[in-house]
Enzyme design. Structure first.
Site, mmCIF file in Angstrom:
data_model
loop_
_atom_site.group_PDB
_atom_site.id
_atom_site.type_symbol
_atom_site.label_atom_id
_atom_site.label_comp_id
_atom_site.label_asym_id
_atom_site.label_seq_id
_atom_site.Cartn_x
_atom_site.Cartn_y
_atom_site.Cartn_z
ATOM 1 C CB ALA A 167 85.676 100.241 -47.871
ATOM 2 C CG LEU A 168 88.559 95.099 -50.029
ATOM 3 C CD1 LEU A 168 89.086 93.937 -51.036
ATOM 4 C CD2 LEU A 168 88.548 94.394 -48.552
ATOM 5 N N GLY A 221 95.647 97.505 -45.753
ATOM 6 C CA GLY A 221 95.633 96.694 -44.541
ATOM 7 C C GLY A 221 95.021 95.287 -44.771
ATOM 8 C CG HIS A 222 90.838 95.098 -46.043
ATOM 9 N ND1 HIS A 222 90.372 96.536 -46.322
ATOM 10 C CD2 HIS A 222 90.088 95.008 -44.789
ATOM 11 C CE1 HIS A 222 89.608 96.836 -45.219
ATOM 12 N NE2 HIS A 222 89.370 96.006 -44.694
ATOM 13 C CD GLN A 250 81.281 93.672 -37.403
ATOM 14 O OE1 GLN A 250 80.918 92.354 -38.193
ATOM 15 N NE2 GLN A 250 82.286 94.384 -37.637
ATOM 16 C CE LYS A 292 92.074 99.328 -38.759
ATOM 17 N NZ LYS A 292 90.763 99.898 -38.062
HETATM 18 P P1 AMP Z 1 87.102 95.321 -41.657
HETATM 19 O O1 AMP Z 1 86.992 95.165 -43.259
HETATM 20 O O2 AMP Z 1 87.333 96.403 -41.189
HETATM 21 O O3 AMP Z 1 86.099 94.195 -41.062
HETATM 22 O O4 AMP Z 1 88.483 94.458 -41.419
HETATM 23 C C1 AMP Z 1 88.804 93.201 -42.035
HETATM 24 C C2 AMP Z 1 90.317 92.838 -41.520
HETATM 25 O O5 AMP Z 1 90.991 93.538 -42.087
HETATM 26 C C3 AMP Z 1 90.071 92.476 -40.175
HETATM 27 O O6 AMP Z 1 90.947 91.673 -39.506
HETATM 28 C C4 AMP Z 1 90.877 93.881 -39.555
HETATM 29 O O7 AMP Z 1 91.741 93.873 -38.685
HETATM 30 C C5 AMP Z 1 91.833 93.925 -40.810
HETATM 31 N N1 AMP Z 1 92.515 95.240 -40.820
HETATM 32 C C6 AMP Z 1 91.678 96.536 -41.111
HETATM 33 N N2 AMP Z 1 92.590 97.319 -41.228
HETATM 34 C C7 AMP Z 1 93.782 97.021 -41.227
HETATM 35 C C8 AMP Z 1 95.278 97.566 -41.043
HETATM 36 N N3 AMP Z 1 95.420 98.810 -41.324
HETATM 37 N N4 AMP Z 1 96.234 96.603 -40.770
HETATM 38 C C9 AMP Z 1 95.941 95.353 -40.875
HETATM 39 N N5 AMP Z 1 94.865 94.751 -40.916
HETATM 40 C C10 AMP Z 1 93.738 95.438 -40.973
#
Ligand code: AMP
Length: 281
Positions: free
Chosen positions: A32-33, A36-37, A61, A149
């Site tokens: 769901a990129l 931020g990703h 998790q 984040k």
């Molecule tokens: P997730 O898919 O939520 O597990 O996130 C994957 C990576 O993206 C993790 O290292 C998160 O901290 C990073 N991430 C998610 N949202 C953001 C954001 N808004 N800004 C920066 N990094 C992010």
């Protein structure tokens, strides 16, 4: 861009690239990129010859089954975004591939996994550490990229690589926000229209707290944030903590410690949003 589903295939592929002297940057995600990703991918592209992104919704998790079931998935759109950024390899294992046997690893990060997310989401960091450790083992990246984040997660991953002597450099990346200040998150997609309008209030409150912190003691500041958030009828505060950025210990006053961070979790309906702001003094 090459999409790889099997552990053995990604291992072989990366091994061959490393044998040719290429450096590997790794970005683990649950898909769901959003931007931020993508900021992590961009940073990895700048610093490495080859970038590997994993997309894997890690069931172990999630401490809340409903949260797992409702986690947004859109692989087609994810792959398009990664292709546009010229990501080199995408690793997309299924659950069976990552966990042929139910995982038994137990991690203990001392104080770091007992507070905040660790306290409110029992088992969460054990699940995160298990999957990230496996990824590091399979991919053996030179550098791995994590968003600030999830500040506590970043702290725990840094500790994981120290405890297990994993030769990977952890690169923290700043929070990417929507233009109205809301921290980007895959969970934002699940907010109703009205909740989405209200959601930036979390960051606005953190900003106000940062601007005015000298007027308050630490306890008063925490209480002020609590009251501000709960004033908003769409929101319910789960926790707010003001902690030392290294140890995650709560502080009682602003003396002694140079780097503090305010960490917060707020529910809008059943959607759980996390955010933070650094408070230097
Ligand atoms: P997730 O898919 O939520 O597990 O996130 C994957 C990576 O993206 C993790 O290292 C998160 O901290 C990073 N991430 C998610 N949202 C953001 C954001 N808004 N800004 C920066 N990094 C992010």
């Amino acid at each position: 861009m090459k999409i790889i589903y099997k552990r053995s295939d990604i291992k072989d592929k990366v091994k061959a690239l490393k044998a040719n002297g290429l450096t590997i940057g790794f970005v683990p995600t649950m898909g769901a990129l959003h931007q931020g990703h993508l900021s992590l991918i961009k940073e990895a592209k700048l610093q490495n010859d080859i970038v590997v992104c994993s997309i894997f919704v890690n069931p172990i998790q999630f401490n809340n089954q409903q949260d797992l079931e409702k986690y947004p998935i859109d692989y087609e759109s994810d792959l398009k975004k990664l292709e546009n950024l010229d990501c080199d390899l995408v690793f997309m294992p299924d659950v069976e591939e990552m966990y042929p046997e139910p995982p038994t690893q137990k991690y203990d990060f001392g104080f770091l996994d007992k507070v905040m997310e660790g306290k409110f989401r029992p088992g969460h960091f054990n699940g995160v550490a298990t999957v990230v450790h496996k990824f590091f083992d399979i991919i053996e990246p030179d550098k791995a990229y994590f968003g600030e984040k999830d500040f506590q997660q970043l702290t725990i991953i840094k500790r994981l690589v120290k405890d297990y002597n994993i030769p990977v450099e952890i690169v923290p990346c700043p929070i990417v926000r929507e233009s109205d200040g809301l921290a980007m998150s895959s969970r934002n997609l699940r907010l109703t229209k009205e909740q989405r309008i209200q959601a930036p209030y979390i960051y606005q409150t953190l900003l106000k707290a940062k601007e005015n912190y000298k007027k308050f003691s630490v306890i008063e500041l925490k209480n002020w944030i609590k009251e501000e958030i709960n004033k908003n009828s769409f929101m319910k505060l789960e926790y707010v903590e003001i902690v030392d950025m290294q140890t995650l210990h709560s502080v009682n006053n602003y003396n002694d410690i140079k780097n503090l961070i305010i960490c917060i979790v707020v529910f809008l309906g059943e959607i759980r949003l996390i955010d933070n702001i650094k408070l230097f003094y």
